[in-house]
Design an enzyme around this catalytic site. Sequence first.
Site, PDB file in Angstrom:
ATOM      1  N   ASP A  71       1.161  -1.034   0.038  1.00 20.14           N
ATOM      2  CA  ASP A  71      -0.220   0.223  -0.229  1.00 20.14           C
ATOM      3  C   ASP A  71       1.194   1.565   0.044  1.00 20.14           C
ATOM      4  O   ASP A  71       0.471   2.630  -0.119  1.00 20.14           O
ATOM      5  CB  ASP A  71      -1.012   0.389   1.542  1.00 20.14           C
ATOM      6  CG  ASP A  71      -0.330  -0.308   2.435  1.00 20.14           C
ATOM      7  OD1 ASP A  71       0.552  -0.434   2.272  1.00 20.14           O
ATOM      8  OD2 ASP A  71      -0.725   0.333   4.005  1.00 20.14           O
ATOM      9  N   SER A  72       2.241   0.857   0.215  1.00 23.92           N
ATOM     10  CA  SER A  72       3.142   2.026  -0.295  1.00 23.92           C
ATOM     11  C   SER A  72       2.986   3.081  -1.602  1.00 23.92           C
ATOM     12  O   SER A  72       3.675   4.021  -1.709  1.00 23.92           O
ATOM     13  CB  SER A  72       4.627   1.503   0.284  1.00 23.92           C
ATOM     14  OG  SER A  72       5.284   0.576  -0.083  1.00 23.92           O
ATOM     15  N   ASP A 110      -0.747  -5.742  -0.833  1.00 27.00           N
ATOM     16  CA  ASP A 110      -0.995  -5.726   0.794  1.00 27.00           C
ATOM     17  C   ASP A 110      -2.694  -4.826   1.327  1.00 27.00           C
ATOM     18  O   ASP A 110      -3.287  -4.782   0.049  1.00 27.00           O
ATOM     19  CB  ASP A 110      -0.375  -4.136   0.928  1.00 27.00           C
ATOM     20  CG  ASP A 110       0.411  -4.071   2.179  1.00 27.00           C
ATOM     21  OD1 ASP A 110       0.610  -4.985   2.640  1.00 27.00           O
ATOM     22  OD2 ASP A 110       1.921  -2.691   2.146  1.00 27.00           O
ATOM     23  N   LYS A 140      -1.454  -9.971   2.857  1.00 24.20           N
ATOM     24  CA  LYS A 140      -0.443  -9.021   4.177  1.00 24.20           C
ATOM     25  C   LYS A 140      -1.580  -8.083   4.133  1.00 24.20           C
ATOM     26  O   LYS A 140      -2.304  -7.428   3.908  1.00 24.20           O
ATOM     27  CB  LYS A 140       1.315  -9.085   3.572  1.00 24.20           C
ATOM     28  CG  LYS A 140       1.219  -7.564   4.743  1.00 24.20           C
ATOM     29  CD  LYS A 140       3.386  -7.491   5.020  1.00 24.20           C
ATOM     30  CE  LYS A 140       2.948  -6.101   3.965  1.00 24.20           C
ATOM     31  NZ  LYS A 140       2.557  -4.775   4.644  1.00 24.20           N
ATOM     32  N   GLU A 142      -1.470  -5.348   8.539  1.00 26.25           N
ATOM     33  CA  GLU A 142      -1.018  -4.829   9.371  1.00 26.25           C
ATOM     34  C   GLU A 142      -1.381  -5.258  11.202  1.00 26.25           C
ATOM     35  O   GLU A 142      -2.881  -4.742  11.227  1.00 26.25           O
ATOM     36  CB  GLU A 142      -1.129  -3.512   9.730  1.00 26.25           C
ATOM     37  CG  GLU A 142       0.346  -2.909   8.427  1.00 26.25           C
ATOM     38  CD  GLU A 142       0.240  -1.616   8.271  1.00 26.25           C
ATOM     39  OE1 GLU A 142      -0.830  -0.695   9.154  1.00 26.25           O
ATOM     40  OE2 GLU A 142       0.811  -0.774   6.818  1.00 26.25           O
ATOM     41  N   GLU A 209       8.883  -4.609  10.945  1.00 29.89           N
ATOM     42  CA  GLU A 209       9.202  -2.104  10.367  1.00 29.89           C
ATOM     43  C   GLU A 209       9.379  -2.360  11.308  1.00 29.89           C
ATOM     44  O   GLU A 209       8.899  -1.817  12.587  1.00 29.89           O
ATOM     45  CB  GLU A 209       8.376  -2.493   9.771  1.00 29.89           C
ATOM     46  CG  GLU A 209       8.527  -0.519   9.366  1.00 29.89           C
ATOM     47  CD  GLU A 209       7.477  -0.445   8.294  1.00 29.89           C
ATOM     48  OE1 GLU A 209       6.600  -0.722   7.504  1.00 29.89           O
ATOM     49  OE2 GLU A 209       7.454   0.918   7.869  1.00 29.89           O
TER      50      GLU A 209
HETATM   51  N1  LIG Z   1       9.078   5.194   0.491  1.00 31.86           N
HETATM   52  C1  LIG Z   1       8.643   4.643   1.374  1.00 31.86           C
HETATM   53  N2  LIG Z   1       9.605   3.755   2.213  1.00 31.86           N
HETATM   54  C2  LIG Z   1       9.282   2.824   2.942  1.00 31.86           C
HETATM   55  O1  LIG Z   1      10.085   2.660   4.106  1.00 31.86           O
HETATM   56  C3  LIG Z   1       7.622   3.330   3.139  1.00 31.86           C
HETATM   57  C4  LIG Z   1       6.440   3.791   2.569  1.00 31.86           C
HETATM   58  N3  LIG Z   1       7.420   4.697   1.972  1.00 31.86           N
HETATM   59  N4  LIG Z   1       5.426   3.966   3.033  1.00 31.86           N
HETATM   60  C5  LIG Z   1       4.921   2.935   3.438  1.00 31.86           C
HETATM   61  C6  LIG Z   1       5.636   2.704   4.800  1.00 31.86           C
HETATM   62  C7  LIG Z   1       6.357   4.541   5.619  1.00 31.86           C
HETATM   63  N5  LIG Z   1       7.475   3.903   5.874  1.00 31.86           N
HETATM   64  C8  LIG Z   1       8.539   4.839   6.928  1.00 31.86           C
HETATM   65  C9  LIG Z   1       8.062   6.304   6.047  1.00 31.86           C
HETATM   66  C10 LIG Z   1       8.850   7.618   6.809  1.00 31.86           C
HETATM   67  C11 LIG Z   1       9.920   6.517   7.917  1.00 31.86           C
HETATM   68  C12 LIG Z   1       9.982   7.862   8.591  1.00 31.86           C
HETATM   69  O2  LIG Z   1      10.208   9.274   8.664  1.00 31.86           O
HETATM   70  N6  LIG Z   1      11.230   7.590   8.573  1.00 31.86           N
HETATM   71  C13 LIG Z   1      12.250   8.339   9.907  1.00 31.86           C
HETATM   72  C14 LIG Z   1      11.998   8.760  11.330  1.00 31.86           C
HETATM   73  C15 LIG Z   1      12.542   7.576  12.090  1.00 31.86           C
HETATM   74  C16 LIG Z   1      12.614   7.664  12.998  1.00 31.86           C
HETATM   75  O3  LIG Z   1      11.711   7.890  14.494  1.00 31.86           O
HETATM   76  O4  LIG Z   1      13.497   7.085  14.233  1.00 31.86           O
HETATM   77  C17 LIG Z   1      13.639   8.705   8.934  1.00 31.86           C
HETATM   78  O5  LIG Z   1      14.615   9.476   9.196  1.00 31.86           O
HETATM   79  O6  LIG Z   1      13.512   7.424   8.629  1.00 31.86           O
HETATM   80  C18 LIG Z   1       9.550   5.428   8.627  1.00 31.86           C
HETATM   81  C19 LIG Z   1       9.088   4.609   7.741  1.00 31.86           C
HETATM   82  C20 LIG Z   1       7.990   2.743   5.821  1.00 31.86           C
HETATM   83  N7  LIG Z   1       7.206   2.722   4.601  1.00 31.86           N
HETATM   84  C1  LIG Z   2       7.594  -1.374   3.395  1.00 32.90           C
HETATM   85  C2  LIG Z   2       6.331  -2.665   3.747  1.00 32.90           C
HETATM   86  C3  LIG Z   2       6.709  -3.487   4.764  1.00 32.90           C
HETATM   87  C4  LIG Z   2       4.681  -2.705   3.360  1.00 32.90           C
HETATM   88  O1  LIG Z   2       3.902  -2.234   3.960  1.00 32.90           O
HETATM   89  C5  LIG Z   2       4.979  -0.932   2.002  1.00 32.90           C
HETATM   90  O2  LIG Z   2       5.164  -0.941   1.568  1.00 32.90           O
HETATM   91  O3  LIG Z   2       3.597  -1.285   2.175  1.00 32.90           O
HETATM   92 MG   LIG Z   3       2.445  -1.686   3.514  1.00 32.31          MG
END
Ligand SMILES: Nc1nc(=O)c2c([nH]1)NC[C@@H]1CN(c3ccc(C(=O)N[C@@H](CCC(=O)O)C(=O)O)cc3)CN21
Ligand SMILES: CC(C)C(=O)C(=O)O
Ligand SMILES: [Mg+2]
Length: 292
Positions: A71-72, A110, A140, A142, A209
């Site tokens: 769903d990303s 997803d 899948k 959540e 995750e």
């Molecule tokens: N492009 C993309 N990559 C992904 O890994 C991803 C998606 N989209 N969409 C669905 C989920 C959402 N996810 C995410 C999206 C953003 C962060 C994020 O902003 N992380 C920050 C802060 C992490 C912290 O709290 O330390 C970072 O700097 O990585 C994390 C997971 C993982 N998944």
């Molecule tokens: C980050 C993965 C595990 C996911 O759920 C997605 O891409 O939607």
């Molecule tokens: Mg997902």
Amino acid sequence: MTDPVSGSASGRVPSTEGSSAEGAAAPRRFRVHHLRQAKERGKPLTMLTAYDAVTAPIFDEAGIDMLLVGDSIGNTMHGHPTTIPVTVDEMIPAVRAVARSTRRAMVIADLPFGSYEAGPDQCLATAVRMLKEAGAHAVKFEGGAHLTEHVALLTRSGIPVVAHLGFTPQSENLLGGKRVQGRGQDAAEKLVGDALELANAGAVAVVLEMVPGAVAARVTEVIDVPTIGIGAGADVDGQVLVWTDMAGMTSWSPRFSRRFGDVGAELHNAARSYAEAVREKSFPTSEHTFES
Ligand SMILES: Nc1nc(=O)c2c([nH]1)NC[C@@H]1CN(c3ccc(C(=O)N[C@@H](CCC(=O)O)C(=O)O)cc3)CN21
Ligand SMILES: CC(C)C(=O)C(=O)O
Ligand SMILES: [Mg+2]
């Protein structure tokens, strides 16, 4: 012949468009029993997201075991800030494109926000659409132990389920943002318990995750199905990344990701070269022109 567990493959799948050359003998499909086998043999599993019939066959031919139509797609392909607005009707054509264009990878759909939470029956109805209308091999969704009945019903119905624990993006409003989950003794124990219950209900793998590496390692130790980590360290049974992060399509990607290529820059250069050729009239030439 490719070995579904080693994942070695070579060459490129012919385009579904244009020339109709038959490919080599179809490789064996990566299936649920290969998940178990990989964990037993200690062979790391590979998963990438895919959303279309252009990129999915490239990943399939590269030997990626599982393609997750995540769903990303909401943020990566459709320009939303989160995955929350994604609908089943948006997922179906994407899943269909990935399933139709690949030969070896297990295609996992997803389930988007709002399409399964109401109960096992709603979950089954959505999952059935993913298999029947789109050709997914597994689904899948959540959430933790409150979804064991969902997992059990789908499993009884013949649908493999991948669970997803830790940071669950569809709940980010409740979780208070994109935060690491399972920190501290209580949260870690809850996560391990959730993973055990989902695996006992029939889940064929568990995505972890954004959980501390030691917690992911503990889950991996106690459950007998593979764990697939994203921001969960190295002590898991496999890894998953969002392909646009993996390939370097965007300027920003999460900290837990790594850019294994610079595809965005490559595409930028191709588009610039094309525009330049048109402007300087070096494209098209007589080669690209039909005679009367
Ligand atoms: N492009 C993309 N990559 C992904 O890994 C991803 C998606 N989209 N969409 C669905 C989920 C959402 N996810 C995410 C999206 C953003 C962060 C994020 O902003 N992380 C920050 C802060 C992490 C912290 O709290 O330390 C970072 O700097 O990585 C994390 C997971 C993982 N998944
Ligand atoms: C980050 C993965 C595990 C996911 O759920 C997605 O891409 O939607
Ligand atoms: Mg997902």
